[in-house]
Motif scaffolding. Structure first.
Motif, PDB file in Angstrom:
ATOM      1  N   ALA B 321      27.602  31.830  65.748  1.00 21.10           N
ATOM      2  CA  ALA B 321      28.211  30.576  65.305  1.00 21.10           C
ATOM      3  C   ALA B 321      27.195  29.449  65.130  1.00 21.10           C
ATOM      4  CB  ALA B 321      29.292  30.146  66.300  1.00 21.10           C
ATOM      5  N   VAL B 322      26.151  29.437  65.934  1.00 19.35           N
ATOM      6  CA  VAL B 322      25.189  28.339  65.837  1.00 19.35           C
ATOM      7  C   VAL B 322      24.172  28.593  64.728  1.00 19.35           C
ATOM      8  CG1 VAL B 322      23.333  27.102  67.041  1.00 19.35           C
ATOM      9  CG2 VAL B 322      25.476  27.612  68.224  1.00 19.35           C
ATOM     10  N   ALA B 325      25.683  28.411  61.175  1.00 15.46           N
ATOM     11  CA  ALA B 325      25.946  27.016  60.811  1.00 15.46           C
ATOM     12  C   ALA B 325      24.640  26.285  60.534  1.00 15.46           C
ATOM     13  CB  ALA B 325      26.718  26.335  61.944  1.00 15.46           C
ATOM     14  N   GLY B 342      29.716  23.813  60.854  1.00 12.60           N
ATOM     15  CA  GLY B 342      29.111  23.290  62.084  1.00 12.60           C
ATOM     16  C   GLY B 342      30.106  22.611  62.996  1.00 12.60           C
ATOM     17  N   ARG B 343      31.279  22.257  62.476  1.00 17.04           N
ATOM     18  CA  ARG B 343      32.259  21.523  63.300  1.00 17.04           C
ATOM     19  C   ARG B 343      33.129  22.491  64.107  1.00 17.04           C
ATOM     20  NH1 ARG B 343      32.365  16.192  62.233  1.00 17.04           N
ATOM     21  NH2 ARG B 343      31.478  15.471  60.252  1.00 17.04           N
ATOM     22  N   LEU B 345      33.031  23.354  67.152  1.00 11.95           N
ATOM     23  CA  LEU B 345      32.340  24.226  68.098  1.00 11.95           C
ATOM     24  C   LEU B 345      33.182  24.350  69.380  1.00 11.95           C
ATOM     25  CD1 LEU B 345      29.735  25.753  69.038  1.00 11.95           C
ATOM     26  CD2 LEU B 345      28.923  23.531  69.888  1.00 11.95           C
ATOM     27  N   GLN B 451      30.181  19.679  67.536  1.00  9.46           N
ATOM     28  CA  GLN B 451      29.576  20.297  66.359  1.00  9.46           C
ATOM     29  C   GLN B 451      28.094  20.633  66.531  1.00  9.46           C
ATOM     30  OE1 GLN B 451      29.295  17.530  62.986  1.00  9.46           O
ATOM     31  NE2 GLN B 451      29.758  15.867  64.410  1.00  9.46           N
ATOM     32  N   VAL B 452      27.661  21.499  65.616  1.00 12.32           N
ATOM     33  CA  VAL B 452      26.246  21.836  65.471  1.00 12.32           C
ATOM     34  C   VAL B 452      25.692  20.965  64.349  1.00 12.32           C
ATOM     35  CG1 VAL B 452      24.600  23.662  64.903  1.00 12.32           C
ATOM     36  CG2 VAL B 452      26.729  24.230  66.105  1.00 12.32           C
ATOM     37  N   TYR B 470      28.940  17.873  72.084  1.00 11.96           N
ATOM     38  CA  TYR B 470      29.982  18.689  72.719  1.00 11.96           C
ATOM     39  C   TYR B 470      30.632  17.929  73.865  1.00 11.96           C
ATOM     40  CZ  TYR B 470      32.040  22.756  75.147  1.00 11.96           C
ATOM     41  OH  TYR B 470      32.885  23.641  75.748  1.00 11.96           O
ATOM     42  N   THR B 516      32.580  27.427  64.169  1.00 12.14           N
ATOM     43  CA  THR B 516      31.752  26.547  63.331  1.00 12.14           C
ATOM     44  C   THR B 516      31.850  26.819  61.827  1.00 12.14           C
ATOM     45  OG1 THR B 516      29.917  28.073  63.645  1.00 12.14           O
ATOM     46  CG2 THR B 516      30.050  26.184  65.152  1.00 12.14           C
ATOM     47  N   HIS B 517      32.551  27.852  61.443  1.00 12.98           N
ATOM     48  CA  HIS B 517      32.838  28.054  60.011  1.00 12.98           C
ATOM     49  C   HIS B 517      34.218  28.684  59.896  1.00 12.98           C
ATOM     50  CE1 HIS B 517      31.548  32.245  60.703  1.00 12.98           C
ATOM     51  NE2 HIS B 517      30.421  31.775  61.184  1.00 12.98           N
ATOM     52  N   GLY B 546      32.250  32.345  64.639  1.00 15.09           N
ATOM     53  CA  GLY B 546      32.378  31.075  63.926  1.00 15.09           C
ATOM     54  C   GLY B 546      33.634  31.013  63.082  1.00 15.09           C
TER      55      GLY B 546
END
Lengths: 387, 580
Positions: B321-322, B325, B342-343, B345, B451-452, B470, B516-517, B546
């Motif tokens: 996920a990180v 993103a 990125g959002r 998370l 978010q990332v 976070y 995140t996606h 993600g």
């Protein structure tokens, strides 16, 4: 020779009785080999060698446990048609020809020859001429399954055992164990044992044969993975001649006597459990005692014996658990009496272990094992009988 | 750096040889998709394999070196056995060495991952549990979070396949609301002694309504030999590494994708091409047709740092996920018309309660063999987070770093009282055998402000480090408070002194990086459809955790695999024009 199918209930009982002895005997042979592995960090192996040996030990212990499950499964099959649980067996060694497949039975340490023999036990390949069910273990269960399907008896005349006597998976912590109540469950029970032993056309890896073949392919990766032990260590002689390797070292003999006592009580306790004792109010305590005898008494003593000298006649060789059953081992019909007698045997064994532990000539690593075993024997005794 | 183009157009390029990437690679290879390349940042496979030997590599597992690294590493944490690559660092728990950029104080994002061949499954716990039907409909049912674009009915057959693929041991009688179409492939892992004592203590208890039932969690850990791997031997070491691979990890599928025969001796139709030391830096859309991804740009670390391009009909990002993103945020707006990249998370914050009870003899068996599944659903979820308590077979290891802390505390106490020798060892033994930690996974809702982002700080080869923003909201904290009350009542029932029941000061992470996606039907609020296909680019798939719109209380890997299998089938249909 034309394979002979099983003709009647009597022959089916014969085959299932042999199956019980077979599963019992295989389990002990596997345990003996696993006990000899140098799987403790103090045994001289390190790093990846130690990890490899520990994984072999874990795999063999797992197979041995599944053989115990198969013993319970064969017992369920036997009880379903009116037989009695059967945990008796002749002491080691046994010559070739006594059991299918046509191979001898020996307690031997972990090495390539031993693992080759284990592969042969579990192999689907027939090993020689004879009645169909004696050609291989898989053939034996195929023939038994065929008999359950084809014996010319109405269902209610074939399955005359008390369904309440069937051991359930929950009772013995083997969730796959099948209660045998009709022809389809009987056939399914045979199929389960065969698949776990020799695999299936779709999967030859995840079975006993596959496990032993994998271990065999890895043996060359570790130098001296096991302690050197004598085959078939025995305390007794037959007709003035030892039938195995006679244990002569006095301390080792004393340890082996304790181990044999615990094993004999274990067998008797299981026999009572399989013979309807699972419905007894004391069943949970008996179950706990059997489990603890296996894991906290017989295993540490078995491993300890593979570290002790067998005697001056065999320099450099160690002993091992002989799993000898005395001729007088039997279970009184009254359950309370039986549990009382078993507890008494364990009390005596605990006292012996404590005396040995107090022997100042033994190194601390040995006495600490015996100390722990003495306490565990006492606990098992209390589980079996508390006045 | 120089640019070195691979002008050939492959059928598929998958980025990431972790769980999602390996499963999809194996599925495509099985289906005979001819030309599949897997790019992986890690530079070494921990099994016998070489590109030149391909399917004849042998594939024998070689984790001995990882174990030696772990034994030698004084810092025993999740990533301890594994290399921290100089060119592709992995996040660590230690804030001084962390790859993430985070505020030094306050609530930090506490979960990590690894950039190695096989991915983070090397150190996952192995819990392979399904989300419940309501987890896919949190907005509709409880008015919180969002709904998924698929429901339980749709994903159930994929859960069944995922359980078969991973090899899941579970109890068919414990499904709860998550109905099942198939039995588990293996019987459950037996309960530990701790679990048995728990079951005795809470038998027939209820807490605020639901029953307190201790059941064996489904796990991708062999209870019997399965897939050519042994049964669990109870090494008590699932995290950070199972020494015998009784626990599934993604190398199972990666090896299959590379041509290892399965247990029946069958190989995949077309093995994939695995390229190690390949670090994705940018996803490039076609200038003239921006709904199509034209190429990937990556750094090849073999023999220097060479920037290369690779082209394919379809691209799959499976980098966690990180990392996924991070790369998308570095790619000039690719896949991000929604602004959601990125959002949202998320993790499962872990509320940990611990006490000493009667003897439970921990540090035996797998890390978790008993859980309570009855607090994952119910109308209370309108007000507070669902919780899922687990019982740790590792004493206070996670909560207080026992046994080290227990030993030092006992020695301090006993020296203060003037006692030495056997009295100290007996005290330590007694303390250790009575330690119980209950950790409750708390549901966290999607929050776009978690978010990332791309940091201005750079990693060792000049790429932006992930900056994490976070926090944990009141909904989750309310779940944490509830979890503490439940855990305290259980520990007290087990004989703990109520005054001695404690909780950690902050929530730890569960190692679950999600959201995140996220997938969805609406391109304005989600990044992909339910098959992982980007709303903005028809030939770009985003897979892995993600994708989750919400996370329930289930460890996410089984759902990840179910979704990956479903995506793979959709890709096979698309690439071959036929139904798989």
């Amino acid at each position: 020779m034309t394979p002979q199918p099983i003709a009647d209930r009597h022959e089916l009982m014969d085959a299932l009785t042999t199956a019980c002895e077979l599963e019992h005997g295989l389990s002990l042979q596997y345990l003996y080999a696993a006990f000899t592995l140098r799987s403790d960090p103090t045994d001289g192996l390190q790093g990846s060698d130690l990890i490899r040996v520990r994984s072999w030990a874990a795999s063999i212990f797992f197979v041995a446990a599944q053989e115990m499950m198969h013993l319970a499964q064969a017992s369920n099959l036997l009880l379903s048609i009116g037989g009695a649980p059967h945990l008796a067996r002749p002491d080691f060694p046994q010559p070739a020809g006594h059991y299918p497949p046509d191979l001898g039975w020996d307690l031997t340490g972990f090495d390539a020859a031993t693992i080759d023999r284990f592969v042969a036990y579990e192999s689907a390949l027939p090993s020689g001429p004879g009645p169909a069910w004696r050609e291989s273990i898989g053939q034996m269960y195929t023939t038994i399954a065929d008999a359950f399907e084809q014996l010319d008896l109405p269902d209610d005349e074939l399955f005359i055992g008390d369904p309440g006597d069937q051991i359930t998976g929950e009772m013995v912590d083997f969730p796959l164990l099948i209660e045998v109540t009709d022809r389809s469950s009987a056939v399914e029970a045979c199929r389960l044992i065969m698949v776990e032993g020799e695999g299936s056309p779709a999967d030859h890896a995840d079975c006993h044969e596959g496990i032993f073949r994998r271990i065999r392919s890895e043996i060359g990766e570790v130098d001296e993975p096991a302690r050197p032990v004598a085959p078939n260590p025995v305390l007794t002689e037959r007709g003035g001649e030892p039938h195995g390797t006679l244990v002569t070292d006095p301390v080792t003999r004393a340890v082996q006597e304790i181990c044999n006592d615990a094993y004999e009580v274990l067998v008797l306790a299981l026999l009572g459990f399989f013979a309807g004792g699972s419905r007894d109010p004391a069943a949970p305590a008996v179950k706990a005692a059997t489990l603890q005898l296996m894991t906290t008494v017989i295993r540490p003593l078995g491993e300890l014996l593979t570290r002790l000298p067998i005697g001056p006649e065999h320099v450099g060789l160690h002993a091992g658990p002989g799993f000898e059953i005395g001729d007088t081992a039997s279970l009184p019909p009254h359950r309370d009496t039986a549990r009382r007698l078993m507890a008494e045997r364990l009390d005596h064994a605990a006292a012996s272990a404590r005396r040995l532990a107090d022997d100042t000539t033994l190194p601390p690593s040995r006495t600490s094992v015996l100390d722990g075993v003495a306490a565990n024997l006492q606990r098992c005794s209390t589980l079996l009988w508390s006045p | 750096m120089s640019t070195d183009d691979d002008a050939h157009v492959h059928d598929v390029v998958i980025v990431g040889a972790g769980l999602a990437g390996s499963v999809i690679a194996a599925e495509l290879a099985e289906a005979g998709i001819g030309d599949v390349v897997v790019l992986e940042a890690g530079n070494q496979a921990y099994f016998d394999w070489s590109p030149t030997h391909g399917p004849e590599s042998g594939f024998t597992d070689r984790r001995d070196g990882l174990l030696q690294t772990y034994f030698a590493n004084p810092d025993k944490e999740d990533n301890s056995p594994y290399p921290d690559l100089a060119y592709a660092p992995s996040p660590m728990h230690d804030s001084d060495t962390d790859y993430f950029v985070q505020p030094p104080a306050g609530q930090r994002f506490d979960s990590t991952y690894m950039r190695v061949v096989g991915g983070t499954t090397y150190h996952w716990l192995g819990i392979a549990i399904r989300l419940l039907p309501h987890d896919f409909e949190m907005r509709s049912r409880y008015g919180v979070g969002v709904d998924w674009p698929i429901d339980y009915e749709e994903i159930e057959p994929w859960y069944a396949r995922a359980e078969q693929e991973l090899g899941v041991a579970g109890d068919d009688t414990c499904a709860g609301p998550a109905w099942r179409s198939t039995p588990y492939p293996m019987p459950p892992i037996p309960h530990s002694y701790l679990d048995e004592r728990l079951k005795e203590a809470v038998a027939s208890d209820r807490y605020d309504g639901p029953p307190v039932e201790v059941t064996p969690p489904p796990v991708a850990r062999n209870s019997i030999p399965f897939g050519g791997r042994p049964a669990c031997a109870g090494s008590n070491n699932c995290t950070p590494i199972c020494p015998i691979q009784a626990k599934y990890d993604a190398t199972v599928h990666l090896k299959r994708a590379l041509g290892q025969p399965d247990v029946s001796g069958r190989r995949v139709a077309r093995p994939v091409d695995l390229r190690l030391g390949a670090l994705l830096v940018e996803v490039v859309a076609d200038r003239d047709s921006p709904q199509r991804i034209e190429r990937l740009e990556y750094i090849d670390v073999n023999g220097g740092l060479t920037r290369r391009s690779i082209r394919a009909r379809t691209y799959v990002l499976a980098m966690h996920a990180v990392e996924s993103a991070k790369v998308l945020l570095s790619s000039n707006g690719v896949a991000n018309r929604s602004g959601q990249v990125g959002r949202n998370l998320m993790d499962h914050p872990c509320q940990m309660t611990y006490a000493r009870t009667g003897p439970v003899h921990p540090w035996r068996g797998p890390l978790v063999t008993g859980t309570i599944e009855t607090f994952r659903h119910g109308p209370e979820l309108r007000e507070r987070a669902a919780i899922r308590p687990e019982f740790q077979n590792t004493g206070w290891s996670w909560s207080t770093f026992s046994p080290g802390t227990t030993v030092s505390a006992a020695i301090d106490d006993m020296l203060g009282q003037g006692l030495i020798g056997r009295a100290i060892t007996e005290r330590i033994a007694d303390d250790l055998r009575r330690e119980v930690t209950i950790d409750s996974l708390l549901e966290q809702l999607p929050d776009p402000s978690n978010q990332v982002l791309l940091s201005d700080d750079r990693d060792p080869i000049g790429l932006p480090r992930p900056k994490l923003v976070y926090s944990i909201d009141g909904y989750t904290h309310a779940g944490g408070d509830f979890a503490f009350g439940l855990a305290r009542s259980i520990l007290t029932a087990m004989g703990a002194d109520p005054e001695g029941v404690a909780a950690t000061a902050t929530y730890d992470g569960a190692g679950h990086l999600l959201g995140t996606h996220r997938m969805g039907d609406d391109p304005s609020t989600s990044v992909t459809d339910s098959f992982g296909r980007c709303h903005d680019h028809h030939n770009l798939r985003l897979v892995g955790c993600g994708s989750f719109p919400t996370i329930g209380t289930a460890n996410p890997s089984l759902t990840l695999v179910a979704l990956a299998l479903r995506t793979a089938q959709d890709m096979i249909t698309e690439l071959t024009g036929r139904q798989s």
